[in-house]
Design a protein around this motif. Structure first.
Motif, mmCIF file in Angstrom:
data_model
loop_
_atom_site.group_PDB
_atom_site.id
_atom_site.type_symbol
_atom_site.label_atom_id
_atom_site.label_comp_id
_atom_site.label_asym_id
_atom_site.label_seq_id
_atom_site.Cartn_x
_atom_site.Cartn_y
_atom_site.Cartn_z
ATOM 1 N N ILE A 119 16.336 15.804 -17.215
ATOM 2 C CA ILE A 119 15.982 14.616 -16.455
ATOM 3 C C ILE A 119 17.019 14.438 -15.359
ATOM 4 O O ILE A 119 18.217 14.394 -15.633
ATOM 5 N N ILE A 120 16.557 14.344 -14.117
ATOM 6 C CA ILE A 120 17.449 14.270 -12.964
ATOM 7 C C ILE A 120 17.291 12.926 -12.273
ATOM 8 O O ILE A 120 16.185 12.559 -11.864
ATOM 9 N N CYS A 121 18.373 12.180 -12.141
ATOM 10 C CA CYS A 121 18.355 10.994 -11.280
ATOM 11 C C CYS A 121 18.409 11.478 -9.834
ATOM 12 O O CYS A 121 19.417 12.033 -9.386
ATOM 13 N N SER A 122 17.325 11.275 -9.117
ATOM 14 C CA SER A 122 17.242 11.741 -7.733
ATOM 15 C C SER A 122 17.469 10.596 -6.763
ATOM 16 O O SER A 122 16.886 9.515 -6.899
ATOM 17 N N ARG A 123 18.296 10.867 -5.749
ATOM 18 C CA ARG A 123 18.537 9.879 -4.688
ATOM 19 C C ARG A 123 17.390 9.816 -3.699
ATOM 20 O O ARG A 123 17.343 8.905 -2.864
ATOM 21 N N PHE A 124 16.460 10.782 -3.778
ATOM 22 C CA PHE A 124 15.483 10.957 -2.707
ATOM 23 C C PHE A 124 14.040 10.743 -3.133
ATOM 24 O O PHE A 124 13.134 10.928 -2.321
ATOM 25 N N VAL A 125 13.791 10.352 -4.393
ATOM 26 C CA VAL A 125 12.414 10.067 -4.804
ATOM 27 C C VAL A 125 12.097 8.601 -4.520
ATOM 28 O O VAL A 125 12.990 7.757 -4.419
ATOM 29 N N THR A 126 10.811 8.311 -4.411
ATOM 30 C CA THR A 126 10.366 6.941 -4.193
ATOM 31 C C THR A 126 10.869 6.041 -5.311
ATOM 32 O O THR A 126 10.738 6.370 -6.492
ATOM 33 N N GLY A 127 11.442 4.930 -4.943
ATOM 34 C CA GLY A 127 11.953 3.979 -5.928
ATOM 35 C C GLY A 127 13.460 3.954 -6.022
ATOM 36 O O GLY A 127 14.036 2.994 -6.533
ATOM 37 N N SER A 128 14.132 5.015 -5.534
ATOM 38 C CA SER A 128 15.590 5.030 -5.542
ATOM 39 C C SER A 128 16.127 4.152 -4.422
ATOM 40 O O SER A 128 15.541 4.061 -3.341
ATOM 41 N N THR A 129 17.247 3.514 -4.672
ATOM 42 C CA THR A 129 17.929 2.727 -3.652
ATOM 43 C C THR A 129 19.365 3.206 -3.543
ATOM 44 O O THR A 129 19.949 3.684 -4.514
ATOM 45 N N ARG A 130 19.945 3.058 -2.337
ATOM 46 C CA ARG A 130 21.300 3.524 -2.082
ATOM 47 C C ARG A 130 22.145 2.398 -1.517
ATOM 48 O O ARG A 130 21.629 1.448 -0.943
ATOM 49 N N TYR A 131 23.438 2.500 -1.668
ATOM 50 C CA TYR A 131 24.334 1.406 -1.313
ATOM 51 C C TYR A 131 24.633 1.310 0.184
ATOM 52 O O TYR A 131 25.262 0.358 0.635
ATOM 53 N N PHE A 132 24.180 2.281 0.988
ATOM 54 C CA PHE A 132 24.595 2.397 2.384
ATOM 55 C C PHE A 132 24.496 1.078 3.115
ATOM 56 O O PHE A 132 23.613 0.295 2.889
ATOM 57 N N ASP A 133 25.334 0.818 4.086
ATOM 58 C CA ASP A 133 26.232 1.796 4.682
ATOM 59 C C ASP A 133 27.449 1.040 5.188
ATOM 60 O O ASP A 133 27.301 0.163 6.009
ATOM 61 N N LYS A 134 28.622 1.352 4.686
ATOM 62 C CA LYS A 134 29.852 0.767 5.220
ATOM 63 C C LYS A 134 30.477 1.756 6.182
ATOM 64 O O LYS A 134 30.630 2.922 5.876
ATOM 65 N N LYS A 135 30.856 1.292 7.342
ATOM 66 C CA LYS A 135 31.356 2.194 8.378
ATOM 67 C C LYS A 135 32.639 2.905 7.974
ATOM 68 O O LYS A 135 32.921 4.001 8.440
ATOM 69 N N ASP A 136 33.433 2.269 7.088
ATOM 70 C CA ASP A 136 34.704 2.873 6.718
ATOM 71 C C ASP A 136 34.602 3.747 5.481
ATOM 72 O O ASP A 136 35.601 4.209 4.955
ATOM 73 N N ASP A 137 33.375 3.985 5.003
ATOM 74 C CA ASP A 137 33.216 4.797 3.807
ATOM 75 C C ASP A 137 33.031 6.257 4.180
ATOM 76 O O ASP A 137 32.255 6.589 5.073
ATOM 77 N N ASN A 138 33.705 7.150 3.465
ATOM 78 C CA ASN A 138 33.639 8.573 3.777
ATOM 79 C C ASN A 138 32.241 9.152 3.611
ATOM 80 O O ASN A 138 31.925 10.197 4.152
ATOM 81 N N LYS A 139 31.390 8.485 2.831
ATOM 82 C CA LYS A 139 30.040 8.989 2.632
ATOM 83 C C LYS A 139 29.277 9.076 3.954
ATOM 84 O O LYS A 139 28.367 9.877 4.079
ATOM 85 N N THR A 140 29.633 8.246 4.920
ATOM 86 C CA THR A 140 28.907 8.279 6.182
ATOM 87 C C THR A 140 29.089 9.609 6.886
ATOM 88 O O THR A 140 28.232 10.045 7.652
ATOM 89 N N PHE A 141 30.206 10.277 6.634
ATOM 90 C CA PHE A 141 30.429 11.599 7.210
ATOM 91 C C PHE A 141 29.663 12.663 6.432
ATOM 92 O O PHE A 141 29.015 13.539 7.000
ATOM 93 N N ASN A 142 29.703 12.593 5.112
ATOM 94 C CA ASN A 142 29.121 13.645 4.279
ATOM 95 C C ASN A 142 27.607 13.563 4.171
ATOM 96 O O ASN A 142 26.946 14.580 3.934
ATOM 97 N N GLU A 143 27.039 12.375 4.320
ATOM 98 C CA GLU A 143 25.643 12.191 3.970
ATOM 99 C C GLU A 143 24.667 13.055 4.767
ATOM 100 O O GLU A 143 23.745 13.635 4.184
ATOM 101 N N PRO A 144 24.781 13.200 6.095
ATOM 102 C CA PRO A 144 23.830 14.063 6.807
ATOM 103 C C PRO A 144 23.827 15.495 6.291
ATOM 104 O O PRO A 144 22.763 16.119 6.172
ATOM 105 N N GLN A 145 24.999 16.031 5.953
ATOM 106 C CA GLN A 145 25.070 17.394 5.421
ATOM 107 C C GLN A 145 24.399 17.482 4.057
ATOM 108 O O GLN A 145 23.702 18.447 3.752
ATOM 109 N N SER A 146 24.592 16.458 3.228
ATOM 110 C CA SER A 146 23.971 16.447 1.902
ATOM 111 C C SER A 146 22.451 16.395 2.008
ATOM 112 O O SER A 146 21.736 17.126 1.316
#
Length: 244
Positions: free
Chosen positions: A116-143
């Motif tokens: 069973i995989i928790c997917s960030r990209f299936v319908t129904g998932s929500t994400r915490y985005f987006d704080k400008k000072d968070d490093n995820k903003t850099f990594n997310e497009p590549q992911s």
């Protein structure tokens, strides 16, 4: 069904006890047998000390420290799997981005699915985005790009090939170990389960913001470049095995 939760940790002292408590409450409410296995990559912030101080209160808790070893997420999880005593193993980030409430969904589906995989990209998932000072903003497009090319060229029925939040039958690891350095191990695991024709399902979840501290990835540095190269070669390996 019984469950072993693996928490790979690195400098999580400000929130690790609260995370363990919330995970424990989910299993207690569902009346399920469980254990929680912390595998620490030699934290320097006091994570190990606070866990040892509180361990006497938690008879379900196991603690392992990877001392004098290179930091390696896949190997941390492998150590947890080796020491797990239950039918299913769950692993998740130890920073609260992986919401413990999703374990309810694992419990609901684990009688019928082996992976069973928790997917960030299936319908129904929500994400915490987006704080400008968070490093995820850099990594997310590549992911997002990596997951899209995996879906396009390898497995069209899945969406998240680097999830890292999963529930899987422990017997799948009887003759298999996670391979990789960081998140690329998850694609290799998917390929292994596909080859064995295991029953796989993706489920949505509510991704949270990191509770405290800094992301282990982020910024264009040598570590990030090495991780990206590893992802690329893992993709090539799985692609070639699938079509040759």
């Amino acid at each position: 069904m019984t469950y072993s939760v693996i928490l790979p940790t690195l400098n999580e002292k400000d929130h690790i006890i609260q995370l363990i408590k919330e995970i424990s409450e989910v299993f207690k409410k569902n009346n399920k047998k469980y254990e929680i296995i912390v595998v620490d990559d030699n934290s320097t912030d006091g994570t190990i000390e606070i866990l040892n101080e509180r361990k006497a209160e938690m008879d379900f808790l196991k603690i392992f420290v990877r001392e004098n070893l290179k930091k390696n997420l896949a190997e941390s999880i492998n150590l947890g799997i080796q020491n797990a005593n239950n039918e299913n193993v769950i692993w998740m980030d130890a920073d609260f981005q992986h919401n413990p409430e999703a374990i309810n969904t694992f419990i609901e589906y684990s009688d019928h699915y082996e992976f069973i995989i928790c997917s960030r990209f299936v319908t129904g998932s929500t994400r915490y985005f987006d704080k400008k000072d968070d490093n995820k903003t850099f990594n997310e497009p590549q992911s997002i790009f990596f997951n899209k090319i995996c879906k396009l060229f390898i497995y069209k029925d899945l969406t998240d090939f680097t999830s890292g939040y999963t529930c899987i039958r422990k017997n799948i690891f009887d003759n298999y170990k996670l391979k990789g350095y960081y998140g690329e191990y998850f694609l290799d695991l998917i390929a292994h389960c596909k080859k064995l024709k295991k029953k796989i399902i993706e489920v949505p979840f509510n991704e949270k913001e990191r509770a405290s501290g800094l992301s282990k990835t982020g910024g264009l540095n040598l570590r990030y470049i090495i991780i990206s190269i590893n992802y690329f070669f893992c993709f090539l390996k799985v692609f070639v095995k699938k079509f040759l």
